[in-house]
Design a protein around this motif. Structure first.
Motif, mmCIF file in Angstrom:
data_model
loop_
_atom_site.group_PDB
_atom_site.id
_atom_site.type_symbol
_atom_site.label_atom_id
_atom_site.label_comp_id
_atom_site.label_asym_id
_atom_site.label_seq_id
_atom_site.Cartn_x
_atom_site.Cartn_y
_atom_site.Cartn_z
ATOM 1 N N ASN A 203 0.633 -1.254 -0.073
ATOM 2 C CA ASN A 203 -0.209 0.087 0.107
ATOM 3 C C ASN A 203 0.907 1.087 0.183
ATOM 4 O O ASN A 203 1.380 1.460 0.879
ATOM 5 N N LEU A 204 1.026 1.894 -1.237
ATOM 6 C CA LEU A 204 1.865 3.152 -1.434
ATOM 7 C C LEU A 204 0.996 4.094 -1.589
ATOM 8 O O LEU A 204 1.447 5.115 -2.133
ATOM 9 N N ARG A 205 -0.201 4.186 -1.342
ATOM 10 C CA ARG A 205 -1.330 5.321 -1.782
ATOM 11 C C ARG A 205 -0.585 6.608 -0.752
ATOM 12 O O ARG A 205 -0.460 6.695 0.161
ATOM 13 N N GLY A 206 -0.606 7.533 -1.947
ATOM 14 C CA GLY A 206 0.109 8.911 -1.352
ATOM 15 C C GLY A 206 1.385 8.956 -0.892
ATOM 16 O O GLY A 206 1.901 9.792 -0.256
ATOM 17 N N ALA A 207 2.497 7.997 -1.008
ATOM 18 C CA ALA A 207 3.644 7.904 -0.699
ATOM 19 C C ALA A 207 4.591 8.954 -1.391
ATOM 20 O O ALA A 207 4.354 9.231 -2.523
ATOM 21 N N TYR A 208 5.388 9.443 -0.503
ATOM 22 C CA TYR A 208 6.667 10.329 -1.033
ATOM 23 C C TYR A 208 7.578 9.540 -1.749
ATOM 24 O O TYR A 208 8.484 8.937 -0.708
ATOM 25 N N LEU A 209 7.888 9.173 -2.938
ATOM 26 C CA LEU A 209 8.965 8.427 -3.488
ATOM 27 C C LEU A 209 9.781 9.206 -4.201
ATOM 28 O O LEU A 209 10.584 8.726 -5.356
ATOM 29 N N ILE A 210 9.782 10.564 -4.206
ATOM 30 C CA ILE A 210 10.538 11.333 -4.882
ATOM 31 C C ILE A 210 11.980 10.792 -4.953
ATOM 32 O O ILE A 210 12.716 10.905 -3.660
ATOM 33 N N GLY A 211 12.708 10.728 -5.969
ATOM 34 C CA GLY A 211 14.268 10.463 -6.027
ATOM 35 C C GLY A 211 14.480 9.095 -5.581
ATOM 36 O O GLY A 211 15.588 8.921 -5.145
ATOM 37 N N ALA A 212 13.598 8.217 -5.047
ATOM 38 C CA ALA A 212 13.744 6.887 -4.447
ATOM 39 C C ALA A 212 14.431 5.961 -5.643
ATOM 40 O O ALA A 212 14.159 5.946 -6.900
ATOM 41 N N ASP A 213 15.283 5.324 -4.860
ATOM 42 C CA ASP A 213 15.994 4.009 -5.923
ATOM 43 C C ASP A 213 15.079 2.779 -5.776
ATOM 44 O O ASP A 213 15.161 2.167 -4.818
ATOM 45 N N LEU A 214 14.487 2.643 -6.860
ATOM 46 C CA LEU A 214 13.480 1.476 -7.012
ATOM 47 C C LEU A 214 13.847 0.649 -8.263
ATOM 48 O O LEU A 214 13.282 -0.359 -8.562
ATOM 49 N N ARG A 215 15.159 0.586 -8.321
ATOM 50 C CA ARG A 215 15.678 -0.310 -9.249
ATOM 51 C C ARG A 215 15.578 -1.625 -9.055
ATOM 52 O O ARG A 215 15.903 -2.242 -8.021
ATOM 53 N N GLY A 216 14.920 -2.417 -9.989
ATOM 54 C CA GLY A 216 14.679 -4.027 -9.857
ATOM 55 C C GLY A 216 13.608 -4.337 -8.801
ATOM 56 O O GLY A 216 13.362 -5.275 -8.271
ATOM 57 N N ALA A 217 13.038 -3.224 -8.399
ATOM 58 C CA ALA A 217 11.867 -3.371 -7.184
ATOM 59 C C ALA A 217 10.594 -4.347 -7.740
ATOM 60 O O ALA A 217 10.334 -4.033 -8.888
ATOM 61 N N ASP A 218 10.322 -5.043 -6.934
ATOM 62 C CA ASP A 218 9.002 -5.761 -7.131
ATOM 63 C C ASP A 218 7.631 -5.058 -6.795
ATOM 64 O O ASP A 218 7.540 -5.014 -5.395
ATOM 65 N N LEU A 219 7.011 -4.361 -7.805
ATOM 66 C CA LEU A 219 5.946 -3.485 -7.452
ATOM 67 C C LEU A 219 4.640 -3.909 -7.958
ATOM 68 O O LEU A 219 3.572 -3.419 -8.109
ATOM 69 N N ARG A 220 4.523 -5.259 -8.302
ATOM 70 C CA ARG A 220 3.317 -5.766 -8.935
ATOM 71 C C ARG A 220 2.242 -5.885 -7.893
ATOM 72 O O ARG A 220 2.420 -6.065 -6.420
ATOM 73 N N GLN A 221 1.050 -5.450 -8.431
ATOM 74 C CA GLN A 221 -0.082 -5.140 -7.739
ATOM 75 C C GLN A 221 0.127 -4.051 -6.554
ATOM 76 O O GLN A 221 -0.866 -4.150 -5.621
ATOM 77 N N ALA A 222 1.122 -3.084 -6.562
ATOM 78 C CA ALA A 222 1.094 -2.466 -5.452
ATOM 79 C C ALA A 222 0.057 -1.306 -5.828
ATOM 80 O O ALA A 222 -0.168 -0.946 -6.985
ATOM 81 N N ASP A 223 -0.651 -0.676 -4.662
ATOM 82 C CA ASP A 223 -1.217 0.435 -4.790
ATOM 83 C C ASP A 223 -0.689 1.953 -4.889
ATOM 84 O O ASP A 223 -0.016 2.047 -3.998
ATOM 85 N N LEU A 224 -0.585 2.256 -6.130
ATOM 86 C CA LEU A 224 0.225 3.614 -6.097
ATOM 87 C C LEU A 224 -0.421 4.915 -6.577
ATOM 88 O O LEU A 224 -0.021 5.760 -7.057
ATOM 89 N N ILE A 225 -1.848 4.879 -6.060
ATOM 90 C CA ILE A 225 -2.529 6.009 -6.515
ATOM 91 C C ILE A 225 -2.192 7.272 -5.454
ATOM 92 O O ILE A 225 -2.047 7.230 -4.270
ATOM 93 N N GLY A 226 -2.004 8.170 -6.331
ATOM 94 C CA GLY A 226 -1.373 9.396 -5.781
ATOM 95 C C GLY A 226 0.095 9.382 -5.432
ATOM 96 O O GLY A 226 0.694 10.408 -4.780
ATOM 97 N N ALA A 227 0.796 8.377 -5.336
ATOM 98 C CA ALA A 227 2.027 8.262 -4.835
ATOM 99 C C ALA A 227 3.043 9.332 -5.869
ATOM 100 O O ALA A 227 2.866 9.111 -6.976
ATOM 101 N N ASP A 228 3.989 9.906 -5.313
ATOM 102 C CA ASP A 228 4.727 11.014 -6.078
ATOM 103 C C ASP A 228 5.910 10.313 -6.556
ATOM 104 O O ASP A 228 6.897 10.050 -5.682
ATOM 105 N N LEU A 229 6.110 9.955 -7.591
ATOM 106 C CA LEU A 229 7.328 9.296 -8.047
ATOM 107 C C LEU A 229 8.399 10.075 -8.851
ATOM 108 O O LEU A 229 9.101 9.764 -9.857
ATOM 109 N N ARG A 230 8.206 11.532 -8.862
ATOM 110 C CA ARG A 230 8.964 12.397 -9.398
ATOM 111 C C ARG A 230 10.652 11.815 -9.510
ATOM 112 O O ARG A 230 11.129 11.876 -8.148
#
Length: 305
Positions: A215-242
């Motif tokens: 559950n990553l709803r509304g999470a701040y992921l600005i500049g996060a290193d998500l290389r190779g991360a498993d985000l299958r079926q993750a809830d990303l509504i409103g997550a900031d992925l800049r």
């Protein structure tokens, strides 16, 4: 308890159409009066090279409502323009609500047109989420209510301008969001996803992280290193992925992920996206260099939780 506004349809009635193209949720700039370049404000920042007030045409907007530097927006300091997505609201307001009468041809329409555009965009964003929800088999227990919500939201988009500008979008969104949250719970049930709703994960080192069904709803992921991360079926509504690095990440089946969020992130040919989304042109090895996360600008893009 079901909200009476979204009462389930009769048992044998068909659910409404859910194809984004049929619902007019794909932006068609050729049919728009450059509303995102006029109606919306922006401030000088990492996303925009200059200040612009709401209602003031961008200096790069041509007489034909096209951008004079569109192929070079990023190198000219306007990456924020490349990640914006109106969900088809621009052409709906231009050709539907105002029946092809532009703010240049009829200046008297300008104020109301600029007021209606952000309302329409929010309604179209909700239509995108509702359509996605109706396509999820796991959400079958709430399909009837989702269908009714989609029909009501679509009805609102057809209202005249004087009604649209007064729509209580926040109240409508709150009711719809309850259904979207239930949809998320059903779709992620049994997968034991991690809870990171609204979490501050700016610049976080999440390389290879197991975030399936998180559950990553509304999470701040600005500049996060998500290389190779498993985000299958993750809830990303409103997550900031800049600026988040999604190189090699698997977002197959990610919930409520939008094209704007993908455009704002970085990735590569190994990044796996949901079928409804496309790989941004700027995702290349040459441009995929590490970036410092944008600090102190959390209010720049509203987040939905």
């Amino acid at each position: 308890m079901t909200d009476p506004l979204f009462a389930a349809p009769e048992e044998n009635s068909a659910l409404p159409a859910t194809n984004p193209r049929e619902l007019g949720l794909l932006a068609d700039c050729e049919s728009c009066f450059g509303l995102c370049c006029v109606a919306l404000p922006f401030a000088a920042s990492a996303d925009f090279a200059m200040d612009k007030d709401a209602g003031q045409p961008c200096v790069n907007l041509r007489a034909d409502f096209r951008c004079s530097i569109h192929p070079h927006l990023r190198e000219r300091g306007l990456p924020g323009c490349t990640v914006f997505d109106c969900f088809g609201a621009g052409q709906k307001v231009s050709q539907g609500t105002f029946e092809g009468r532009s703010w240049r041809e009829e200046p008297g329409t300008a104020r109301q047109m600029y007021a209606v555009f952000p309302v329409m965009r929010q309604l179209h964003e909700l239509l995108w989420y509702l359509a996605e929800s109706l396509a999820l088999p796991a959400a079958a227990p709430v399909h009837a209510e989702l269908g009714a919500a989609l029909e009501e939201t679509e009805r609102l988009t057809r209202e005249p301008a004087d009604v649209l500008e007064k729509v209580d979008v926040a109240g409508h969104r709150a009711v719809v969001n309850a259904l979207l949250l239930r949809t998320s719970e059903l779709a992620r049930a049994g997968l034991k996803g991690k809870e990171h709703r609204g979490a501050d994960l700016m610049g976080a080192r999440l390389k290879g992280a197991g975030l399936r069904a998180a559950n990553l709803r509304g999470a701040y992921l600005i500049g996060a290193d998500l290389r190779g991360a498993d985000l299958r079926q993750a809830d990303l509504i409103g997550a900031d992925l800049r600026g988040a690095d999604l190189s090699g990440a698997d977002l197959t089946g990610a919930l409520f992920l939008t094209q704007a969020q993908v455009n704002a992130a970085r990735g590569d040919t190994a990044t796996r996206l949901p079928a409804a989304l496309t790989r941004p042109p700027h995702w290349s090895a040459a441009q995929n260099k590490p970036e410092k996360p944008t600090q102190g600008r959390r209010s720049a893009r509203p987040r939905r939780r």
